[in-house]
Structure formats: C-alpha cells, structure tokens
Design a protein around this motif. Structure first.
Motif, PDB file in Angstrom:
ATOM      1  N   THR A 153       0.833  -1.211   0.000  1.00 54.15           N
ATOM      2  CA  THR A 153       0.000   0.000   0.000  1.00 54.15           C
ATOM      3  C   THR A 153       0.866   1.259   0.000  1.00 54.15           C
ATOM      4  OG1 THR A 153      -0.126  -0.074   2.421  1.00 54.15           O
ATOM      5  CG2 THR A 153      -1.893  -1.160   1.187  1.00 54.15           C
ATOM      6  N   ASP A 154       2.198   1.089  -0.165  1.00 49.67           N
ATOM      7  CA  ASP A 154       3.116   2.218  -0.201  1.00 49.67           C
ATOM      8  C   ASP A 154       3.483   2.533  -1.652  1.00 49.67           C
ATOM      9  OD1 ASP A 154       6.321   3.030  -0.146  1.00 49.67           O
ATOM     10  OD2 ASP A 154       5.113   4.008   1.398  1.00 49.67           O
ATOM     11  N   LEU A 155       3.175   3.740  -2.105  1.00 52.05           N
ATOM     12  CA  LEU A 155       3.379   4.110  -3.514  1.00 52.05           C
ATOM     13  C   LEU A 155       4.847   4.009  -3.909  1.00 52.05           C
ATOM     14  CD1 LEU A 155       2.303   5.219  -6.200  1.00 52.05           C
ATOM     15  CD2 LEU A 155       2.576   7.530  -5.270  1.00 52.05           C
ATOM     16  N   ALA A 156       5.757   4.471  -3.057  1.00 56.07           N
ATOM     17  CA  ALA A 156       7.189   4.428  -3.390  1.00 56.07           C
ATOM     18  C   ALA A 156       7.664   2.989  -3.558  1.00 56.07           C
ATOM     19  CB  ALA A 156       7.993   5.131  -2.294  1.00 56.07           C
ATOM     20  N   GLU A 157       7.206   2.110  -2.671  1.00 60.83           N
ATOM     21  CA  GLU A 157       7.606   0.708  -2.753  1.00 60.83           C
ATOM     22  C   GLU A 157       7.046   0.056  -4.016  1.00 60.83           C
ATOM     23  OE1 GLU A 157       8.048  -2.900   0.405  1.00 60.83           O
ATOM     24  OE2 GLU A 157       6.059  -1.964   0.307  1.00 60.83           O
ATOM     25  N   VAL A 158       5.793   0.345  -4.333  1.00 58.88           N
ATOM     26  CA  VAL A 158       5.171  -0.212  -5.539  1.00 58.88           C
ATOM     27  C   VAL A 158       5.916   0.275  -6.785  1.00 58.88           C
ATOM     28  CG1 VAL A 158       3.084  -0.219  -6.960  1.00 58.88           C
ATOM     29  CG2 VAL A 158       2.898  -0.501  -4.488  1.00 58.88           C
ATOM     30  N   ASN A 159       6.266   1.553  -6.827  1.00 64.52           N
ATOM     31  CA  ASN A 159       6.994   2.089  -7.987  1.00 64.52           C
ATOM     32  C   ASN A 159       8.362   1.426  -8.137  1.00 64.52           C
ATOM     33  OD1 ASN A 159       5.213   3.918  -9.225  1.00 64.52           O
ATOM     34  ND2 ASN A 159       5.641   5.491  -7.691  1.00 64.52           N
ATOM     35  N   ARG A 160       9.035   1.150  -7.026  1.00 67.77           N
ATOM     36  CA  ARG A 160      10.329   0.463  -7.112  1.00 67.77           C
ATOM     37  C   ARG A 160      10.140  -0.947  -7.666  1.00 67.77           C
ATOM     38  NH1 ARG A 160      15.643   0.303  -5.448  1.00 67.77           N
ATOM     39  NH2 ARG A 160      16.435  -1.802  -5.035  1.00 67.77           N
ATOM     40  N   TRP A 161       9.110  -1.645  -7.182  1.00 68.13           N
ATOM     41  CA  TRP A 161       8.833  -2.992  -7.704  1.00 68.13           C
ATOM     42  C   TRP A 161       8.550  -2.936  -9.202  1.00 68.13           C
ATOM     43  CZ3 TRP A 161       4.996  -4.998  -3.390  1.00 68.13           C
ATOM     44  CH2 TRP A 161       5.714  -5.214  -2.206  1.00 68.13           C
ATOM     45  N   GLN A 162       7.772  -1.945  -9.608  1.00 69.08           N
ATOM     46  CA  GLN A 162       7.459  -1.815 -11.034  1.00 69.08           C
ATOM     47  C   GLN A 162       8.717  -1.492 -11.839  1.00 69.08           C
ATOM     48  OE1 GLN A 162       4.833  -2.506 -12.739  1.00 69.08           O
ATOM     49  NE2 GLN A 162       3.304  -2.797 -11.127  1.00 69.08           N
ATOM     50  N   ASP A 163       9.613  -0.671 -11.268  1.00 74.80           N
ATOM     51  CA  ASP A 163      10.891  -0.381 -11.941  1.00 74.80           C
ATOM     52  C   ASP A 163      11.696  -1.668 -12.123  1.00 74.80           C
ATOM     53  OD1 ASP A 163      10.342   2.306 -12.116  1.00 74.80           O
ATOM     54  OD2 ASP A 163      11.424   2.841 -10.287  1.00 74.80           O
ATOM     55  N   GLU A 164      11.737  -2.491 -11.073  1.00 70.39           N
ATOM     56  CA  GLU A 164      12.466  -3.761 -11.149  1.00 70.39           C
ATOM     57  C   GLU A 164      11.913  -4.639 -12.270  1.00 70.39           C
ATOM     58  OE1 GLU A 164      13.362  -4.190  -6.325  1.00 70.39           O
ATOM     59  OE2 GLU A 164      11.852  -5.426  -7.301  1.00 70.39           O
ATOM     60  N   THR A 165      10.592  -4.804 -12.289  1.00 70.62           N
ATOM     61  CA  THR A 165       9.957  -5.650 -13.306  1.00 70.62           C
ATOM     62  C   THR A 165      10.199  -5.100 -14.700  1.00 70.62           C
ATOM     63  OG1 THR A 165       8.221  -6.167 -11.691  1.00 70.62           O
ATOM     64  CG2 THR A 165       7.798  -6.775 -13.973  1.00 70.62           C
ATOM     65  N   ASP A 166      10.125  -3.776 -14.844  1.00 69.38           N
ATOM     66  CA  ASP A 166      10.307  -3.161 -16.156  1.00 69.38           C
ATOM     67  C   ASP A 166      11.732  -3.349 -16.665  1.00 69.38           C
ATOM     68  OD1 ASP A 166       9.007  -1.623 -18.245  1.00 69.38           O
ATOM     69  OD2 ASP A 166      10.325   0.026 -17.703  1.00 69.38           O
ATOM     70  N   GLU A 167      12.723  -3.192 -15.778  1.00 70.77           N
ATOM     71  CA  GLU A 167      14.117  -3.421 -16.183  1.00 70.77           C
ATOM     72  C   GLU A 167      14.310  -4.860 -16.651  1.00 70.77           C
ATOM     73  OE1 GLU A 167      16.973  -2.340 -13.247  1.00 70.77           O
ATOM     74  OE2 GLU A 167      16.242  -0.288 -13.019  1.00 70.77           O
ATOM     75  N   ALA A 168      13.791  -5.803 -15.863  1.00 67.25           N
ATOM     76  CA  ALA A 168      13.934  -7.219 -16.230  1.00 67.25           C
ATOM     77  C   ALA A 168      13.190  -7.529 -17.522  1.00 67.25           C
ATOM     78  CB  ALA A 168      13.422  -8.103 -15.095  1.00 67.25           C
ATOM     79  N   TYR A 169      12.048  -6.871 -17.737  1.00 68.89           N
ATOM     80  CA  TYR A 169      11.266  -7.120 -18.957  1.00 68.89           C
ATOM     81  C   TYR A 169      12.060  -6.706 -20.197  1.00 68.89           C
ATOM     82  CZ  TYR A 169       7.392  -7.047 -22.273  1.00 68.89           C
ATOM     83  OH  TYR A 169       6.583  -7.275 -23.362  1.00 68.89           O
ATOM     84  N   HIS A 170      12.794  -5.592 -20.097  1.00 66.25           N
ATOM     85  CA  HIS A 170      13.623  -5.152 -21.231  1.00 66.25           C
ATOM     86  C   HIS A 170      14.714  -6.183 -21.532  1.00 66.25           C
ATOM     87  CE1 HIS A 170      11.711  -1.370 -21.879  1.00 66.25           C
ATOM     88  NE2 HIS A 170      12.003  -0.894 -20.684  1.00 66.25           N
ATOM     89  N   VAL A 171      15.290  -6.764 -20.472  1.00 64.19           N
ATOM     90  CA  VAL A 171      16.317  -7.794 -20.676  1.00 64.19           C
ATOM     91  C   VAL A 171      15.711  -9.018 -21.362  1.00 64.19           C
ATOM     92  CG1 VAL A 171      17.945  -9.337 -19.525  1.00 64.19           C
ATOM     93  CG2 VAL A 171      17.646  -6.991 -18.695  1.00 64.19           C
ATOM     94  N   ILE A 172      14.547  -9.464 -20.880  1.00 64.99           N
ATOM     95  CA  ILE A 172      13.875 -10.632 -21.465  1.00 64.99           C
ATOM     96  C   ILE A 172      13.512 -10.366 -22.921  1.00 64.99           C
ATOM     97  CG2 ILE A 172      11.805 -12.086 -21.361  1.00 64.99           C
ATOM     98  CD1 ILE A 172      13.741 -12.683 -19.137  1.00 64.99           C
TER      99      ILE A 172
END
Length: 782
Positions: A38-57
């Motif tokens: 429920t923390d916006l900053a934490e959710v945005n970091r998770w989304q950043d992580e997924t997005d970086e990995a998605y570019h690699v994939i």
C-alpha cells in the motif's frame, strides 16, 4: 488486505503462474510470498524492477539462472558445526557458479539502463576459491572423487584390488563347483561377497552363512577362502568412509567461514530470480507497465482479464477516479459484468504487487489502502444464511472497514430481496461509500439504477453489450451507456407473436419507454463514434508511416549530399596544400634574393595572409556547417537569430519562443512553429562595436588588441598566434596582450619562445595585476 479478497479475485492463481516462471527454489519461495503493498514508493520500485527485467527478457530472450538453489539451510547448518553431504556441498558450488554467470551476463548489458538490477547484482561475490575446492573433491553427480586426497586415492586403489581378488576366487568356485550352486553368480549380502549355495551342499562349500532364500533351499555363503580378503575389503571401506567424512568436514568449515557472503549471494539471487519471474510472466501475458498513483485514478486501455485465455478474452477500456468515482454496470446475465469487476480488482492487486497488467501501454492504476469485493453467491447452508443475508453480512463488514483510499466492488448489489426495497438499499449504499470518497464499481439488474448515474455527480452508467441478432453477449463494456433489457427484441427473434409483444408494450409506462429509447439512441451514437474513431486512427497511422518514410528518404539524401561535399572538400584541400607548398618555396627563394633591394616586412605578412585565405568556398561551407551542427544543441536561440529549419531545409528568423523547446519562426512570408531539435543556429546579428582601424594598401583590418588562447591545444594555439600577429602588425598596434592562462605553463612558454624568434616583437612581459597577471603575456611591437 485480508486473505478473503485474494480468494474472491483468484489472486492465488496469479501466484501459481508466477511460481511456474521462477527458475529456482529461491525464486519460488519469493513468489509464494507475493503480496500487494500500500506504499506508492515501494510499488513504484517494484514496477521499476519488473520493467528493467522485462527489457532484458525482450532483448535477450532468457537469463542464465540455472544451477541456483536455496543453500541458506546448508550454510547455516555448516555455521553451527554440522557436516554437509556431498550433494549439499555441490549445491553450494553450483549456486556460486550460477551467481557468477548471472553477474557476467548483467555486466555485459552495457547498452541497457538497469540501475536496480545492477545494484542487486553488485551484492553477488564470486567465491572462486571455495567453488574450486568443492569441485576438485566432488564430481557433477555428487560423488567424492579419488583425487580429493592422496589417502582416499590410495584406499580406493586398495579396495579395487581386494574386490578383484575376491571376485577371482569366487568365480573360480563357481566354475569348479557349479552343481553345488543355485546359480553361478557372485552376489553381495551385508556388504560382503557371497555365493548362492544349495542347502544340501552347505558343508561341502564351508564358510559363513549370511542369508537364505525364502524357501530355505538356497544359502548365501561366504566361502572360508575369501573371508580374510572380505575382512580386508571391509576395513578399507571403513577407512574410505572416514576419509570422506574428514574431507566433508573440512569443506563444511570452509563453507562456514564464508557464511555471510554465501547468505548475501543467496538473497541477491533470490531477489533477481523473483524479479525475472515477474518479467517472464509479463512477457507471457503480453502485459505492460502501469503508471501508479495515489489519487484513486484508474485508466486502462484494452485491458484483459489475466486468467482468461488470450484467444477468448474480450479487451475493454475502463476509466475511474477523475470525472467520476463510481460506475454502475447493467446488462444481461453472463454478459461479462462480473468478469469486468474481477478484472479491475485483480489488475489492481497485481500492480500493487509489482506485476505488470494485461493492457495497452500507458495504462494507469492507483495504490489503494484496501480492495473490497462482494462477488458471487456466498450463501452458507451451515450458517443458515440466505443469499441476501450472505451479501449483506459482507457489505456490513466492508462499510465498517473501508476508507477514502479503498476500491470497492459490488456484484448484484441489493439482489436476493424485494426488487423495490433492494434497489432503494443499493442506491443508499452507493451514496454512503461515494460520499466518503471511495472508488466503487457495482453491477445490478435493477432498472431504477439506470437513472441513478444521471442523477449523481460522481457516478456514470455502463453496460455490457448484447447482440440481439445472435442473441449472445459480446462482452464489450460500454461506459456512459446503461444496459437495456432487450426483452422484446429477444422474444421477437425467438418467434413470439407480434401481437403479444405489442400488447406487452402497452403495459410499460411512458417513462420506461423514454429511458429505453434514450439508451438505444446512446448505443447507436456510440457505435458510430467508435467507427469514426477507428477510421481516424487508421488515417493517422497512415500519415505517420508516410512521414517516417519521407524523413528516412530525406536523411539518406542529406547523407549523400554531405558525402559529396566532403569528397569535393578533400580534393580542393589537396590542391590548395600543393599550391601552398609551391608558394612557400617561392617566398623562401625571394627572401634569399633581397640583396638587390629591400622588401618591406608588412608586404611579406600581407602576402602570407592572402595565401592562407586562399581556401575553396566549398571547404568553408562544409566547416561552417560542421561547426554549427556541433554547437547548435547547446546554442540558446534568441529573437532575431538566423536559423535553418531542418525538416524543410529552409532559412528563417526566430520571432519568439512560444513554449518549452518550441519557437515561432518566420520563413519568407510564412510563420510557423518548430521544435528546438529541428532548428539549426546559423548566425546572430551582433551590435556594432568601434574597433581600431589601420589602412594598408587601401584595406581595412578590424583586429582586437588581445588574443584569448585558453582551452586551445598547444599546436592550434601557436597557429592562431602566428596568424594573429600578422593581423596585429597590419593593424599598426604598438603592443598586444596574449591571454594563455596559468595552467601548466606550457602555453605561456610557447608564447615566449615564439616572441623571442619573431623579428617584429621587441619585448615580452607578464601582464600587470589589472591586465591578468602571469596568465597574460604583453608583446611590444615595432
């Protein structure tokens, strides 16, 4: 968020799909603990992580995560003095190797911006020495190798020798006394080599009985002739076991020494496996990254339910939270209303868990403090609750818990009781949650709620489309259009007599007819608007394709033109260089011929200057264009500047700056707006400044009394100094200032050396404090 919402929205099925994408038990463990934040900053970091990995994939297809396992229990057991097995040691070595390979893989992705993944990868420490020690003792199948120690090699050689001796003797017995044996084979009982002897020949063979068959007719005997050899073999095997345990204990001590780094590696690999599992799931779902907010705004284009097959699911647009905070969906059963509710709720949970959602790029979702849902018939027979009572129990719990940052999903609100009372109760509940700022999506059958959306400021109607021709729902969500009953149309398609239908229509009030006609008109207008939008979208796409093609052809033309300019320049420069060499030779010869008459120094200077200026126009143009292109990105444009509009290849004048990075430009009689990146700075009209004039042979020279060489390379600075001195002498200056800065002193020394060799420079001194001190050299001229 409570566990009930996860069951209602089937979030556990998403977790199962995520677990399937994990490459190791480390990632599986992380995936099992997936939960929304429920923390916006934490959710945005998770989304950043997924997005970086998605570019690699997307670019590399796969990530090397093989050989990695959860070694934390092994390491902790070794740290408290436990002795690891060969397989546990091998798992540790394999995980060290897998982490090293992943680190190398990430380090090679220089062309990708991966700040978070690189930060995690930096925590992986390649423990090469420990890996080598384990691999030198244990093979890939988890067996201790002979070379693990000299003693183990010797013991195993002894074991093999004794085994061969025992087998040779027993095989000799099988050949000579075959009729006394049940079978002519050598077998093992109690880790000792034995023969299957018939019961009646027990005394003839002699030796020790270790076992017998179920019938008692066969005895497994160790002949006396091999007892001593078997004893030696057993003793060697005991020693072998002790030596293996000693080696494993040493390896366990080494593992315990690197406990901190091994746990750190395992946690980093777990995080990376979990991140890449999320990216792989996004790739499978064809999902996109949502932009997160904490304002309760939901905007999804062509969103799909993530648990419905992509070949069957119907994509829909959903917006909530800006123009309205509540949506009331009406329409027939099995039309997709509940699917829409679950899709919005499930995508919200996924986004708050760091997962991407199956929708088009640019979607936006909110971080809610809670997601509530009352979906489906949750009637409890054991509690003797009716459908209505079951729903109301859930709704009461929701109303006692929700806040303004909640998302609430009501399915068939007010159903299961008297229609009139149910409709009134549904409107009252909606008013209650809307007034407190929550975001609400509700489905209903009640016709009274069709008008509800028109009478409330923050509410809009929606419906699921139904095809009267095929008598099937299309599962398309129509925002802003309430659902129609379609009862008369369906009945007519099914063959009901027209007279009966017309009679039925007479029993409907004028208000109901008016509402139905209004809804029908809205549906027609919406279909036409969607058709027009699709045509406009296609036209826009065609125009963009044409624009890209023209830009590509223009770029090719520019490249070809530049190549021709460069080729011509090189040819012209070669000709000028050759002419200059010849002219220098002639000038040198003329200097030597000064015996007959005295030549004036300024005439030589002027001749040399004219020679230097003899450059081809093409070369000047090319150099000017190159310099402009190198500087134009950093040049600040001002009104009155002359520029070139690159998209039209036309010159113009800047009138004013009309926006950020946008300027209004006058081209001929036409005024137009252009982006900064499309404008090439050419020149700016500078204010006229009075400068000293000197007349030589009728030519005017405008020269400053100072030359700034700071920032220039040594060779280029001396070339500029030589040319400047010629101009200064022609201008008639008595002294000039050469600004070279303090720096390393190399440029100052070069200026002084030049001054000593020049025949027209009488004296060189440092500048006064008011002139720049030692950073300036003042030259006196004659």
């Amino acid at each position: 968020m409570n566990a009930r919402i996860f069951n209602v929205l089937e979030f556990s099925k998403i977790k199962e799909q995520l677990i399937a994408q994990a490459a190791s038990s480390l990632g599986v463990e992380k995936a099992r603990s997936l939960a929304p934040s429920t923390d916006l900053a934490e959710v945005n970091r998770w989304q950043d992580e997924t997005d970086e990995a998605y570019h690699v994939i997307r670019l590399k297809g796969n990530v090397p995560l093989g050989g990695i396992s959860d070694i934390k229990p092994h390491v902790k057991r070794a740290a408290i003095g436990g002795v690891l097995s060969t397989q546990e040691c091998l798992d540790i070595a394999s995980t060290i190797y897998g982490g090293k390979q992943l680190k190398i893989f990430i380090d090679k992705l220089d062309d990708l911006e991966l700040p978070i993944i690189r930060e995690i990868t930096e925590e992986i420490v390649p423990l090469n020495e420990l890996e080598r020690e384990i691999k030198s003792c244990i093979d890939d199948h988890g067996h201790m190798m002979d070379g693990a120690s000299d003693k183990l090699r010797s013991l195993r050689s002894q074991i093999r020798t004794n085994e061969n001796k025992v087998r040779d003797r027993l095989e000799n017995v099988t050949r000579t006394k075959a009729k006394m044996l049940s079978d002519a084979i050598v077998t093992i009982r109690n880790n000792r080599y034995v023969l299957p002897v018939k019961q009646e020949y027990r005394s003839a063979i002699g030796g020790i009985v270790h076992d017998q068959s179920a019938s008692g007719q066969t005895l497994f005997m160790e002949p006396q002739s091999v007892v001593e050899l078997n004893n030696q073999l057993s003793a060697a095997k005991v020693e072998e076991k002790r030596e293996i345990e000693r080696i494993l204990k040493e390896l366990s001590v080494r593992v315990a020494a690197d406990e901190t780094l091994l746990i750190q590696n395992a946690e980093a690999l777990a995080a990376l496996d979990f991140i890449f599992a999320r990216a792989k799931l996004s790739h499978v779902m064809k999902a996109s990254r949502p932009k997160m907010n904490d304002n309760g705004v939901i905007k999804m284009k062509q969103a799909r339910h993530p648990l419905i097959d992509s070949d069957e699911v119907v994509a829909n647009d959903v917006e909530l939270g800006e123009d309205y905070t509540a949506i009331v969906i009406t329409g027939p059963n099995t039309g997709g209303k509940t699917v829409t509710l679950k899709m919005v709720g499930l995508c919200t949970l996924m986004a708050q868990s760091g997962l991407q959602v199956p929708a088009l790029d640019g979607c936006e979702l909110a971080v809610f403090s809670n997601v509530f849902a009352d979906i489906g018939d949750e009637q409890s027979i054991e509690q003797s609750l009716s459908t209505f009572s079951s729903h109301m129990t859930n709704i009461v719990d929701i109303l006692n818990t929700f806040d303004y940052k909640s998302l609430i999903l009501f399915d068939e609100l007010g159903a299961g009781t008297d229609p009139q009372e149910g409709a009134a109760l549904a409107m009252s509940i909606l008013d209650y949650v809307i007034q407190r700022g929550a975001r609400v999506i509700a489905t209903t059958h009640y016709p009274e709620l069709k008008a509800y959306g028109y009478n409330r400021e923050n509410v809009t109607n929606a419906s699921v489309e139904f095809n009267v021709e095929t008598l099937k729902p299309t599962y398309r969500l129509l925002i802003g259009v309430p659902g129609r009953s379609n009862a008369f149309e369906i009945s007519k398609r099914l063959g009901l007599d027209d007279a009966v239908i017309e009679e039925a229509k007479t029993h409907i009030g004028a208000d109901s007819k008016s509402v139905e006609n209004m809804i029908a008109s809205l549906e027609t207008s919406r279909r036409k608007a969607e058709s027009d939008y699709e045509q406009a979208e296609q036209t826009l796409q065609d125009a963009e394709d044409l624009k890209r093609e023209v830009e590509k052809q223009w770029q090719q033309f520019e490249q070809q033109r530049e190549a021709l300019y460069k080729k011509a320049e090189e040819k012209a420069e070669k000709a000028v260089a050759k002419a200059r060499e010849e002219a220098e030779i002639i000038v040198s010869e003329l200097r030597n011929m000064q015996t007959e008459q005295e030549w004036k120094e300024h005439e030589w200077i002027e001749a040399k200057k004219l020679l230097q200026d003899a450059q081809p126009e093409l070369s000047k143009k090319e150099k000017k264009q190159q310099a402009s292109f190198n500087e134009e990105k950093a040049k600040e444009l001002k009104p009155g500047d002359e520029v070139r509009l690159l998209t039209l290849d036309q010159k113009g004048t800047v009138i004013e700056q009309s926006g950020k990075n946008e300027f209004q430009v006058q081209i001929g009689i036409m005024k137009m707006k252009a982006k900064r990146k499309d404008l090439l700075f050419i020149r700016r009209e500078e204010p006229t400044v009075e400068r000293p004039l000197a007349t030589v042979r009728g030519s005017n020279y405008h020269v400053k009394p100072e030359l700034d060489l700071r920032g220039e390379r040594f060779e280029e600075a001396l070339q500029q100094l030589e040319k400047y001195m010629d101009d200064a002498l022609l201008a008639g200056y008595n002294h000039v200032s050469i600004i070279h800065g303090k720096g390393t002193g190399a440029l100052r020394k070069g200026v002084r050396d030049y001054a000593r060799k020049h025949s027209r420079i009488t004296h060189a001194r440092d500048g006064e404090m008011s002139e720049g001190g030692s950073g300036v050299t003042v030259l006196e001229l004659k």
